[in-house]
Design a protein around this motif. Structure first.
Motif, mmCIF file in Angstrom:
data_model
loop_
_atom_site.group_PDB
_atom_site.id
_atom_site.type_symbol
_atom_site.label_atom_id
_atom_site.label_comp_id
_atom_site.label_asym_id
_atom_site.label_seq_id
_atom_site.Cartn_x
_atom_site.Cartn_y
_atom_site.Cartn_z
ATOM 1 N N ARG A 174 -40.540 29.404 -24.168
ATOM 2 C CA ARG A 174 -41.751 28.760 -24.694
ATOM 3 C C ARG A 174 -42.641 29.833 -25.281
ATOM 4 N N VAL A 175 -43.320 29.486 -26.356
ATOM 5 C CA VAL A 175 -44.206 30.472 -26.979
ATOM 6 C C VAL A 175 -45.640 30.008 -26.771
ATOM 7 N N SER A 176 -46.481 30.890 -26.293
ATOM 8 C CA SER A 176 -47.860 30.453 -26.053
ATOM 9 C C SER A 176 -48.706 30.709 -27.287
ATOM 10 N N LEU A 177 -49.863 30.046 -27.326
ATOM 11 C CA LEU A 177 -50.784 30.233 -28.442
ATOM 12 C C LEU A 177 -51.167 31.705 -28.566
ATOM 13 N N GLU A 178 -51.399 32.365 -27.417
ATOM 14 C CA GLU A 178 -51.814 33.773 -27.463
ATOM 15 C C GLU A 178 -50.769 34.604 -28.203
ATOM 16 N N GLU A 179 -49.484 34.350 -27.859
ATOM 17 C CA GLU A 179 -48.435 35.162 -28.490
ATOM 18 C C GLU A 179 -48.412 34.948 -29.998
ATOM 19 N N VAL A 180 -48.519 33.680 -30.383
ATOM 20 C CA VAL A 180 -48.461 33.382 -31.827
ATOM 21 C C VAL A 180 -49.620 34.073 -32.542
ATOM 22 N N LEU A 181 -50.831 33.930 -31.982
ATOM 23 C CA LEU A 181 -51.991 34.558 -32.619
ATOM 24 C C LEU A 181 -51.809 36.072 -32.654
ATOM 25 N N GLU A 182 -51.248 36.612 -31.574
ATOM 26 C CA GLU A 182 -51.001 38.054 -31.499
ATOM 27 C C GLU A 182 -50.086 38.478 -32.648
ATOM 28 N N LEU A 183 -49.038 37.643 -32.871
ATOM 29 C CA LEU A 183 -48.093 37.925 -33.951
ATOM 30 C C LEU A 183 -48.808 37.982 -35.300
ATOM 31 N N LEU A 184 -49.578 36.934 -35.557
ATOM 32 C CA LEU A 184 -50.293 36.881 -36.838
ATOM 33 C C LEU A 184 -51.261 38.056 -36.936
ATOM 34 N N GLY A 185 -51.950 38.319 -35.819
ATOM 35 C CA GLY A 185 -52.915 39.420 -35.811
ATOM 36 C C GLY A 185 -52.241 40.727 -36.165
ATOM 37 N N THR A 186 -51.015 40.917 -35.629
ATOM 38 C CA THR A 186 -50.295 42.143 -35.934
ATOM 39 C C THR A 186 -50.100 42.284 -37.435
ATOM 40 N N GLY A 187 -49.697 41.200 -38.055
ATOM 41 C CA GLY A 187 -49.497 41.253 -39.507
ATOM 42 C C GLY A 187 -50.786 41.594 -40.223
ATOM 43 N N PHE A 188 -51.864 40.984 -39.749
ATOM 44 C CA PHE A 188 -53.155 41.187 -40.415
ATOM 45 C C PHE A 188 -53.595 42.646 -40.284
ATOM 46 N N LEU A 189 -53.351 43.215 -39.092
ATOM 47 C CA LEU A 189 -53.891 44.547 -38.817
ATOM 48 C C LEU A 189 -52.921 45.668 -39.166
ATOM 49 N N ARG A 190 -51.615 45.401 -38.969
ATOM 50 C CA ARG A 190 -50.679 46.508 -39.165
ATOM 51 C C ARG A 190 -49.711 46.249 -40.304
ATOM 52 N N GLY A 191 -49.800 45.076 -40.889
ATOM 53 C CA GLY A 191 -48.934 44.800 -42.019
ATOM 54 C C GLY A 191 -47.492 44.654 -41.589
ATOM 55 N N SER A 192 -46.600 45.025 -42.492
ATOM 56 C CA SER A 192 -45.187 44.746 -42.253
ATOM 57 C C SER A 192 -44.523 45.877 -41.493
ATOM 58 N N SER A 193 -45.300 46.853 -41.004
ATOM 59 C CA SER A 193 -44.632 48.000 -40.392
ATOM 60 C C SER A 193 -44.308 47.755 -38.926
ATOM 61 N N GLY A 194 -44.363 46.502 -38.507
ATOM 62 C CA GLY A 194 -43.837 46.171 -37.188
ATOM 63 C C GLY A 194 -44.838 46.389 -36.078
ATOM 64 N N PHE A 195 -44.306 46.424 -34.834
ATOM 65 C CA PHE A 195 -45.173 46.450 -33.663
ATOM 66 C C PHE A 195 -45.396 47.872 -33.191
ATOM 67 N N LEU A 196 -45.756 48.004 -31.953
ATOM 68 C CA LEU A 196 -46.150 49.331 -31.478
ATOM 69 C C LEU A 196 -45.003 50.336 -31.520
ATOM 70 N N ARG A 197 -43.767 49.803 -31.589
ATOM 71 C CA ARG A 197 -42.661 50.739 -31.653
ATOM 72 C C ARG A 197 -42.548 51.346 -33.052
#
Length: 2048
Positions: free
Chosen positions: A269-292
């Motif tokens: 199951r995916v929670s709202l927090e995770e989805v928003l986190e995903l979108l936020g990542t794109g907004f803040l870090r672009g396409s260069s992925g996550f913390l890794r």
């Protein structure tokens, strides 16, 4: 055309096909396929199966003929359709064949179309046939995916779309291939080609429907993939991919996962927090992925590219929209905190530079606006606003904690300040926007103390960050615009804080921003702010400026604040500013040094800080003056300009010194100096160049240096050039320049990476300006950019005004600077220079100036030429425009030709795209500005552009060339006809062959087609072969474009079809066009929606009903759901448009939607009444508070609610969802306006709309009939819901609706309760709707409207019971009490003119009620005079009509005082401007001097009724002082001052009543004359009528009449004014009212003359009569002087009326007076009334003249009177006289019996004139040329009789006249018409009885014998009908009269004649029984007469009887018989009479 006709068959006509050329073949095929698609659906299955084999072969063979994109799409559609209708067994072969074609190894370009067609066919077959195709799909998909590896972009594009179709057709069955497809689509999502990316997004969107892994396990990778896809994307990709991403994420949250073992893999199951986190990542870090991610990310060096951020922003919006409004409502708090956190300091990426921060904030604002603003209803928005406020409060608390830290350094440098600032800015802006859009419906939110919105926002005004302070100020601005009642309190509060906290720098700036923002809000609030605020603000500003120097810590802030307040104050306009102007000018003078020497001293003395403050102050001063010039143009007199000028040279001097100051003091001064420059440039642009003539050359040098300065790094072409390009040309550039729904965020991509978007903090001064783009927050660009754009603009102006030598010098200098810079800098310099030169050319062209000598052309030409070949497309575009402007300015044919030649040569030789695009556009522009240059040029241009447009290697060249071609087609007009056919076939060829991936080429093709259709225009209706070929090609072209996947191309198609529909409506298929429009109503592309509505708007003007039907049919028939949010099936197209109106934000679109709905309403509302009313009701009820509705409805329910049963209360509970969910207030206002429009439309319809009985009867006949009156309950209910809403605008609309309903329905009777009206049952609703409008917190405009409704309700007479009237009357009484306190004590929330409005509205309402009360009282008195009516009216049980008057009487004393005061104010306000000095300083009773301009309007709206009421009141008091000694008779004599004040010791200050009356009289007269003598075109009928009625009322009483009578000039003046009114206003009612006033003036004059004659007689009683002075006009000479004569003025006026109605009266028209009359005519009822009124006035005139005067006017009066008789003597049935004839006879009688005819001085002249008049009448009779039979003999005879009876005998007794008169009577007696005979006898009777024998005898002698003969003839013949009976009776009466007047000796003869005739008619009893009714009547008549004659002349009677025994016997028998019958009859007749009487009485009582 034959070719096209041949294409219309089931099988392809191969024979016809083979004979065509290549281009025609393609068209022929496309046309056949289009036809086939329609035909297959309509053909029976068996027929299709019969031909199926051949058809399949034909279709498949087409695959090999390399079909173009549109053709292959259609081909595939048809194949699939054929198989779905026919047999499917050969389908596998077809699939194999397609697969083989795809596998083929042939890679040549010519084979490509076949491969692509095969791919498309497969997609289409699987989509249509789906699972029927079994397991073939794995092979097919494998094959297609394999082919993709080697495919080029077009192939990849088609393959993706084909896969989308396959997935769609197979649904879940395709699961085995999901992963493969996913892999392929992933790679395509980041393809080089943007079109492929879009296609891949569509494919994945289809895939996610079934592929669970996309929104579960692979969710992260899908997201990352989408972020990658956003990189380097274009607008279309962002739309498609954000849709994909948003949908997938939404799916992840809401999907119901299949539970238990059925699910193959465990799905997390995916929670709202995770989805928003995903979108936020794109907004803040672009396409260069996550913390890794890689190391550079951690180092913080990489920044997110803007396109990714914008893409993610759109994905957020899609995500929330997919989840929907209800979801958002529940989860808003979580969503808000996430969105705001995107710009918090915990993510330094988003806000690391100011530029980044501004862009990120924009994105966040956009997300909030699109979701909160777009998805939530008003209640949810209020809740959201509270959440936002909560967030602000939390951030502020954190802030406060930091700020309370003692150490100043740590405080300001703290990260927390920065952390919260961007979040606060976003939150405040959204809060502002929310409240702004809620309008007054937000009132509960602000009243809710727990939310504490105002306190929160105001407290944030002290935030250390300037952006936050500005955002808070802007938020206050929004609150004030939304809720005007908060404007003044907020202003006071901020001013108070500003004064108290003067020593805090944050407070000074924060609260000055707030005050400025609030002042900016005033222009949006019509009710304004109190005038005194200007004084306070000005004083405060001065104080801040003066105290700036006292404290260095505050000097910069105070200086800025002071000037900001002054600049903002200027926006309030001249009324506010004029009082403070002198002080502002003084400050302006003091802020600059006086001379250059002082400037030098300043330079030597200052330091960095003082210069900073100084520049800030001077820039502020410039800004204030700029604001003054912009907003107070009216105050810019010569004198003021002289005061403005002195500091200007100094401002320019300082400009030249800036660079050296900068060098000295370094970077801190950089921004202030740029701002100073910008302010100065902006001011100079506004001033006219003459004002700074002396400094022109200096300014020009500075500008040139500025534009080529080295410190600008970035080429910001996107904001400099668009204003200099032509709007149409921008379409071929980046689609970002076009308007889209995402413009707000897309703008940042347009500007390029180094440039910030606009934002408020770049220019705080813009906070009070109105934003250019609608209502959002102002977005000024950074100073560096705005100074450049101002410099460019100013350069254009200055360069055009300097000397030619200097102009040349500067231009050459600019050219050099471009040549000498290198690299990136060169681009910037070139951009600036070309912009300036373009601006210069544009200015010169606009002001029709000249370029100067030839040398000037050279540098300009070189500059433009260089730019035409620049790599920047925008620059090329601007250069092409400049190129054409240059030709336009030089205006020399040879030069133009040379320019065109340059382009020709370049285009022939150049091979690079840049040159070819630039020069092809240059050619187009030349044509645009100079029309068709010459036909030879036209040919060469067209030839070259044809070639370029076929250059398939470069789509850009094709696009520009085609665009240019479209410009040439547009400008060449008819010259282009010769090229029409080749051009059209070129367009068709390209449309059919250019790949759809090149949308921009298709858009240009669309523009060409559009231009071509416009040029051909109405020609397209023709029927010739050539025209129909052209027409069908145009239609085909539109069809191709409609199928194009690109939305903008579809928009082009729609506008082409719109043009075609305009020129050739019969040939456009309406149903397919409407279906295309409906499908695109809710397109995500703004331009497509605009095109749809523009087209709809045009269609519904002609055929609204058809459009509406087609839409509903389409909705019912469409199998797949329309993509509409608009629910056409339920609510029709109209409802869908209303829903759209509610959601749409674009101004232009909303305007078009309203227009469309209005057209539909106008043409259809009456026929679909229930439907429209239900729509409006649903919109209004969707958000009404039901509690309030119910309370009123209960009373109707008891009465059994006779209205429409679908009442609001019941229709809520029928379980269906409501069609409109929470419409916004603006939509509800529109619905209320629609209700008013529907009522107006019904007025022009069937009368049953306003007649209950008729409506019910017609409804019974046919239930489909529908009438407005049956929906009255609904109308009232809608008005009630609107009038009691939270939104003030809606309340106003609701009250207006109520007013319309009352006015239209007041008089309609209620058939079930005779004597009552239908509205009576709704009085409770009306009362309940009005009451809330009178509460204390209601704004004055609502109260004013409610007063109008109150008075209309009372005046309508609906309610007759006094107690019921009292309810509403009470509201007016309360208002009256409220306004008596005067203008001061009323509310201080608004401008003083608002209280003026309210006071006048109340007074006007009372005036209306009083006028009606008086009128009813008058009518009642008249009805009492006729006794029959009086019983009825009292019997009705209603109040006596005086009741209303009594109600008003209680307040009349107060009212009359206030009315007179209001009229006095009005009189003062309308004085011409030269009397301004005489006006009272403090204003009038109800207005203040400062607000007089605004107040005027309110006086204009209400003065007329107040005037009428005052006049009525004055007449009711009679203008007379009751004086007990004098008794009544003297009332008509004016009361003189002496008789008034005898013996009183009071000083001269007390005015005598006489003086008071005179003043009041002149006040009313003055206002009326002033108004009537200069009627403005906008003067309402109501005002004119009221004004004339007031004059009538005034002249109804003696005293004012005596004033008018005794003052001749006054009377003449009035008459002249009335004459003008009659000339300028056609309305009969106004003309009649004017004539009534004229009559009264003449009466007044008559009274005056009589009075003077009487007093003269009394005084000169002893003297001889001879010496009496002559009274009356014309004195003793008889001369009337035009302009000095009352009579003359009256005659003019009457002639005007008569000649307008009867042109034949004008001697000029008929040739000469009295020649042959035209055929007489009947006038209309109004016309007759006017003529009659004029004749009455004419007949009164002689009485106003002296005898001599009467002689001079008599001929005219007689001519007109006789003329009317002659012109209108029409024969009417029954011998009646027409009303005009009757009036003219009446007038004749009046004139003939005038005393002047007898007066000795005028007697002889009158006699002569009257004889002439009689002769004229006699002449009318004699045929001049046989026209006499038209005139009515009776009318003429009556006229003669009037003459005979009314004049002195000598007029008519002269033999010649008498003879003719007698002849006329003789002739008339011979006429067969019985009516004529009867009338003739009646007239003769009156002549015979005339007492003077000299007159009557000749007639008797001449006519008796013929009368007797006539009677004897009747006697012989026996009368047959009533007419003959009447003739006989009249004849006998004449004879009897003769017997009476005859002398004794003749009498016996006469009786002897009479008796036998009478006796012959009496019957004996036998005959009486069998006689006809006529004979019986005759018998009765004869007997009665005999009974009278016998006793009277007994001797004669006896002798006759004796001499004739037969007669005697007959008479006796008759008498006997008569007695018998009488006996029998008597008892019965008595009885019957009686019974009749009693029964009628019973009925009466029964009824009661």
């Amino acid at each position: 055309m034959q070719g096209m006709e041949l294409a219309h068959s089931l099988l392809l006509n191969e024979e016809a096909y083979s004979q065509l050329g290549e281009v025609q073949k393609a068209e022929f095929i496309f046309d056949w396929l289009r036809y086939l698609e329609k035909l297959l659906v309509a053909t029976s299955r068996s027929d299709v199966r019969e031909k199926q084999k051949t058809l399949v072969e034909q279709l498949l063979s087409l695959l090999n003929s390399s079909p173009g994109p549109p053709t292959r799409k259609l081909l595939a559609k048809n194949l699939a359709l054929l198989y779905s209708i026919g047999d499917t067994f050969s389908v596998y072969e077809t699939i194999d064949k397609c697969n083989d074609l795809i596998r083929s190894k042939d890679d040549s370009p010519s084979y490509l179309p076949t491969k692509l067609a095969a791919v498309v066919c497969l997609g289409s077959l699987y989509k249509k046939l789906g699972r029927i195709l079994g397991n073939t799909f794995t092979d097919t998909v494998g094959n297609i995916l394999k082919a993709m590896k080697s495919a080029e972009s077009q192939g990849r594009y088609e393959i993706m779309l084909s896969l989308q179709n396959i997935l769609n057709g197979l649904g879940a069955a395709a699961t085995p291939c999901h992963r493969d497809v996913y892999k392929a689509a992933r790679s395509c999502l980041t393809d080089r080609s943007m079109a492929v990316r879009c296609a891949a997004a569509k494919c994945l969107l289809e895939l996610q429907n079934e592929a669970v892994f996309m929104w579960s396990t692979d969710l992260d990778s899908v997201a990352t993939l989408c972020f990658k896809s956003f990189e380097g994307s274009n607008y279309d990709v962002r739309i498609s991919v954000s849709k994909l991403l948003g949908t997938v994420l939404a799916k992840a949250i809401i999907s119901k996962h299949p539970g238990t073992a059925a699910s193959r893999q465990s799905i997390r199951r995916v929670s709202l927090e995770e989805v928003l986190e995903l979108l936020g990542t794109g907004f803040l870090r672009g396409s260069s992925g996550f913390l890794r991610a890689s190391g550079d990310m951690l180092k913080g060096t990489s920044s997110v590219s803007r396109d990714v951020r914008v893409g993610v922003t759109q994905a957020y919006v899609v995500f929330i929209s997919t989840l929907g409004g209800a979801w958002l409502e529940k989860n808003f708090a979580a969503f808000l905190s996430h969105i705001l956190s995107l710009v918090s300091q915990s993510h330094p990426k988003a806000t690391q530079t100011q530029i980044d921060a501004v862009c990120s904030r924009r994105c966040v604002s956009f997300i909030l606006r699109a979701t909160v603003g777009g998805l939530l209803g008003e209640k949810a928005q209020i809740a959201a606003a509270k959440d936002i406020c909560q967030a602000i409060w939390k951030l502020k608390k954190v802030m406060d904690a930091v700020m309370s830290d003692g150490n100043l350094e740590t405080r300001l440098g703290s990260a927390d300040v920065a952390a919260s600032q961007h979040m606060l800015v976003c939150a405040l802006q959204e809060l502002g926007n929310l409240i702004h859009s809620l309008g007054t419906t937000a009132a509960p939110l602000l009243q809710d103390s727990s939310a504490g919105i105002l306190d929160n926002v105001i407290s944030v005004t002290l935030h250390p960050s300037i952006s936050v302070r500005l955002a808070a100020a802007w938020c206050l601005h929004c609150i004030a615009v939304a809720l005007p009642s908060y404007l003044t309190p907020l202003l006071d509060r901020c001013l108070e804080r500003l004064t108290v906290l003067k020593s805090s720098p944050e407070a000074v700036t924060g609260f000055s921003f707030a005050v400025a923002a609030l002042l900016g809000a005033v222009k949006h609030c019509p009710l304004g702010i109190p005038h005194g605020k200007g004084k306070i603000i000005m004083a405060l500003a001065e104080d801040l400026l003066c105290s700036a120097a006292q404290n260095s810590r505050l000097s910069a802030q105070r200086t800025q604040a002071g000037w900001l307040l002054i600049a903002a104050l200027m926006t309030l306009g001249p009324a506010f500013v004029s009082h403070h102007l002198a002080r502002v000018l003084l400050l302006w003078k003091c802020v600059f040094p006086v001379s250059p020497k002082d400037l030098e001293t300043e330079k030597s003395r200052g330091d960095s800080f003082t210069w900073q403050v100084t520049l800030e102050g001077r820039a502020g001063a410039l800004c204030a003056i700029k604001s003054f010039v912009a907003h107070c143009g009216d105050l810019l007199t010569e004198e003021v300009i002289q005061h403005l000028l002195p500091p200007l040279p100094c401002t320019v001097d300082l400009l030249t010194q800036l660079s050296s100051i900068l060098k000295t003091y370094g970077s801190p001064l950089k921004t202030p100096s740029v701002v100073y420059r910008q302010r100065l440039y902006e001011l100079l642009i506004l001033l006219s160049p003459e004002t700074y003539e002396g400094n022109l050359s200096v300014i020009l040098r500075e500008l040139a240096a500025d534009l080529t300065a080295p410190d600008i790094q970035v080429a910001a072409s996107a904001f400099l050039l668009p204003p200099l390009c032509h709007q149409d040309d921008l379409l071929i550039l980046s689609p970002l320049l076009q308007e889209t729904d995402h413009r707000f965020i897309e703008e940042q991509l347009l500007l390029g990476s180094g440039i910030a978007c606009g934002s408020l903090e770049y220019d705080p001064y813009s906070i009070y300006e109105k934003d250019v783009e609608g209502d959002s927050v102002p977005k000024p660009l950074p100073p560096m950019l705005s100074v450049t754009s101002s410099a460019v603009k100013l350069f254009g102006v200055v360069c055009a005004h300097v000397g030619e030598a200097q102009r040349l010098l500067v231009l050459e200098q600019l050219l050099d600077s471009v040549k000498h810079t290198k690299g990136a800098r060169q681009q910037v310099v070139q951009l600036h220079v070309v912009s300036s030169v373009s601006s210069f050319l544009k200015y010169v062209a606009g002001s029709k100036g000249h370029l100067g000598p030839e040398e000037v052309r050279r540098p300009v030409l070189a500059l433009v030429m260089g730019a035409l070949e620049s790599p920047s497309p925008l620059l090329r575009c601007a250069a092409a425009e400049a190129w054409a402007r240059l030709a336009q300015v030089v205006d020399d044919g040879a030069f133009t030709a040379a320019l065109a030649q340059v382009s020709f040569d370049k285009l022939k030789s150049a091979r690079d795209a840049v040159t070819r695009t630039g020069h092809s556009l240059a050619l187009g522009s030349l044509h645009r500005y100079l029309g068709g240059i010459s036909s030879q040029h036209l040919n060469s241009c067209v030839g070259i552009l044809y070639t370029l447009s076929q250059d398939s290697t470069s789509p850009d060249v094709q696009t520009w060339a085609l665009h240019s071609l479209s410009l040439i087609i547009d400008s060449a007009g008819p010259l282009y006809y010769t090229h029409a056919e080749p051009t059209l076939s070129l367009i068709m060829m390209l449309l059919l062959n250019v790949p759809s991936t090149h949308a921009e080429v298709h858009q240009s093709l669309g523009r060409c087609l559009n231009a071509l259709i416009t040029t051909l225009g109405p020609e397209l209706q023709g029927n010739s072969t050539s025209v129909s070929t052209l027409r069908s090609s145009c239609l085909l072209g539109c069809a191709v474009m409609q199928d194009n996947p690109d939305c903008l191309v579809q928009a082009q198609a729609i506008s082409c079809l719109q043009q075609l529909h305009m020129f050739a409506p019969r040939h456009v298929n309406l149903s397919s066009l409407v279906s295309c429009l409906c499908v695109n109503l809710c397109s995500p592309y703004l331009l497509l929606r605009r095109a749809v509505l523009a087209c709809l708007c045009q269609l519904v003007q002609r055929e609204a009903a058809e459009v509406s039907e087609h839409a509903v049919m389409l909705a019912k028939n469409s199998r797949e759901e329309l993509t509409l949010d608009a629910n056409i099936r339920e609510v029709g197209l109209e409802g869908a448009l209303l829903t759209l109106l509610d959601k749409e934000t674009d101004q232009k679109l909303c305007h078009d939607i309203k227009e469309t709905l209005n057209h539909m309403l106008t043409s259809m509302a009456v026929d679909k009444l229930s439907f429209w009313l239900k729509l409006c009701k649903d919109v209004l009820a969707a958000s009404a508070d039901f509690a309030s509705v119910t309370c009123v409805d209960t009373m109707q329910e008891e009465e059994g609610d006779k209205g429409d049963d679908a009442s609001v209360l019941t229709n809520r509970n029928d379980g269906r969802p409501h069609p409109f969910t929470n419409p916004r207030w603006a939509t509800r206002v529109f619905a209320a306006e629609c209700v008013c429009r529907i009522i107006n439309q019904c007025e022009n319809g069937h009368s049953a709309h306003f007649d209950v009985a008729l409506a019910q009867e017609m409804k019974k006949k046919d239930s489909r009939n529908d009438f407005l009156v049956l929906h009255l309950a609904d109308l009232i209910r809608m008005a009630f819901m609107a009038a009691t809403d939270h939104s003030d605008q809606l309340r106003l609309s609701g009250l207006e609706t109520l007013l319309v309903v009352i006015r239209r329905f007041a008089a309609i009777p209620e058939p079930e309760f005779p004597g009552h009206v239908i509205l009576e049952q709704y009085q409770a609703n009306v009362g309940a709707a009005l009451r809330p409008a009178f509460t204390s917190e209601t704004p004055p405009d609502v109260t004013a409207k409610a007063c109008q409704v109150c008075s209309a309700w009372i005046a309508s007479g609906v309610v007759s019971d006094l107690n019921d009237i009292r309810r509403v009357h009470q509201l007016l009484v309360a208002s009256l009490t409220k306004i008596q306190v005067g203008k001061e004590a009323l509310s201080h929330l608004y401008n003083e003119s608002a209280s003026t409005m309210e006071i006048l509205a109340v007074l006007k309402a009372w005036a209306e009620v009083y006028i009606i009360a008086v009128e009813r009282h008058k009518n009642h008195r008249q009805s009492l005079k006729t006794p029959a009516c009086s019983e009825e009216s009292i019997g009705n049980g209603s109040i006596s009509p005086d009741g209303l008057l009594d109600l008003v009487h209680a307040d009349l004393g107060t009212l009359s005082r206030l009315w007179l005061a209001a009229l006095q104010d009005f009189a003062l306000l309308t004085l011409p401007s030269e009397f301004a000095s005489q006006l009272p300083v403090e204003g009038g009773a109800f207005y203040t001097a400062e607000t007089s301009e605004n107040a005027k309007l309110h006086y204009y709206n209400s003065w007329a009724l107040i005037l009428h009421a005052t006049a009525l009141w004055l007449t009711s008091t009679g203008f007379v002082v009751a004086d007990p000694d004098e008794g009544a008779p003297n009332l008509s004599r004016p009361v003189t001052p002496t008789s008034m004040c005898q013996g009183s010791s009071s000083g001269p200050t007390v005015k005598s009543p006489e003086d008071v009356y005179t003043e009041r009289f002149h006040l009313i007269l003055g206002i009326s004359v002033k108004f009537l003598c200069s009627l403005r075109s906008d003067a309402t009928m109501e005002s004119i009528t009221a004004c004339l009625h007031a004059l009538q009322a005034l002249l109804d009483v003696p005293w004012p009449r005596s004033k008018i009578g005794s003052d001749q000039d006054l009377g003449i003046e009035l008459l002249n004014v009335l004459h003008r009114v009659i000339l300028t206003r056609e309305s009969p009612s106004i003309q009649l009212a004017s004539l009534e006033v004229v009559r009264q003036i003449i009466c007044a004059a008559q009274e005056h003359v009589k009075e003077k004659r009487r007093s003269a007689e009394v005084d000169d009683g002893a003297a001889e009569k001879e010496t009496l002075p002559e009274f009356g006009e014309g004195k003793d000479t008889g001369g009337l002087v035009p302009g000095k004569s009352l009579v003359f003025a009256t005659l003019e006026l009457c002639v005007c009326i008569l000649v307008r109605q009867l042109p034949g009266l004008n001697p000029k028209l008929t040739g000469s007076p009295g020649v042959k009359a035209a055929k007489p005519q009947m006038l209309s009822e109004d016309g007759s009334r006017l003529v009659s009124a004029a004749l009455v006035i004419l007949s009164e005139l002689p009485a106003v003249c002296s005898p001599e005067g009467s002689i001079s006017i008599l001929p005219t009066v007689l001519y007109l009177t006789v003329g009317v008789l002659r012109e209108t003597a029409v024969k009417l049935p029954g011998g009646q006289l027409s009303s005009t004839v009757a009036a003219s006879l009446q007038a004749l009688k009046g004139i003939l019996s005038s005393p002047m005819a007898r007066a000795e001085k005028s007697h002889t002249a009158w006699t002569d004139l009257l004889r002439s008049a009689l002769t004229t009448i006699l002449d009318c009779w004699d045929p001049v040329d046989g026209t006499h039979q038209e005139l009515d003999e009776v009318s003429l005879l009556t006229a003669i009789t009037v003459f005979i009876l009314s004049t002195s005998p000598e007029v008519t007794t002269i033999p010649c006249l008498q003879k003719r008169c007698i002849e006329k009577f003789k002739a008339t007696l011979e006429i067969k018409d019985p009516m004529v005979q009867i009338k003739t006898y009646q007239l003769l009777l009156s002549i015979f009885q005339y007492p003077n024998p000299a007159v009557s005898y000749p007639y008797i002698y001449s006519l008796v014998s013929s009368i007797v003969e006539k009677l004897q003839e009747i006697n012989r013949r026996k009368p047959e009908d009533t007419a003959e009976l009447q003739i006989f009776q009249e004849g006998i009466k004449v004879l009897e009269a003769l017997v009476a007047v005859a002398e004794e000796q003749h009498r016996s003869q006469l009786v002897a004649c009479l008796l036998p005739i009478l006796i012959s008619f009496v019957l004996d009893e036998h005959a009486l029984g069998s006689a006809t009714s006529i004979m019986r009547n005759l018998h009765d008549f004869a007997l009665q007469n005999l009974m009278q004659i016998g006793p009277q002349y007994s001797s004669v009677f006896k002798s006759v009887m004796a001499s004739s025994p037969a007669l005697k016997a007959r008479l006796e028998a008759a008498i006997k018989g008569n007695q018998e019958t009488v006996k029998v009859k008597t008892p019965t007749s008595k009885h019957t009479k009686n019974s009749g009487k009693s029964s009628s009485i019973q009925l009466k009582t029964n009824f009661l």
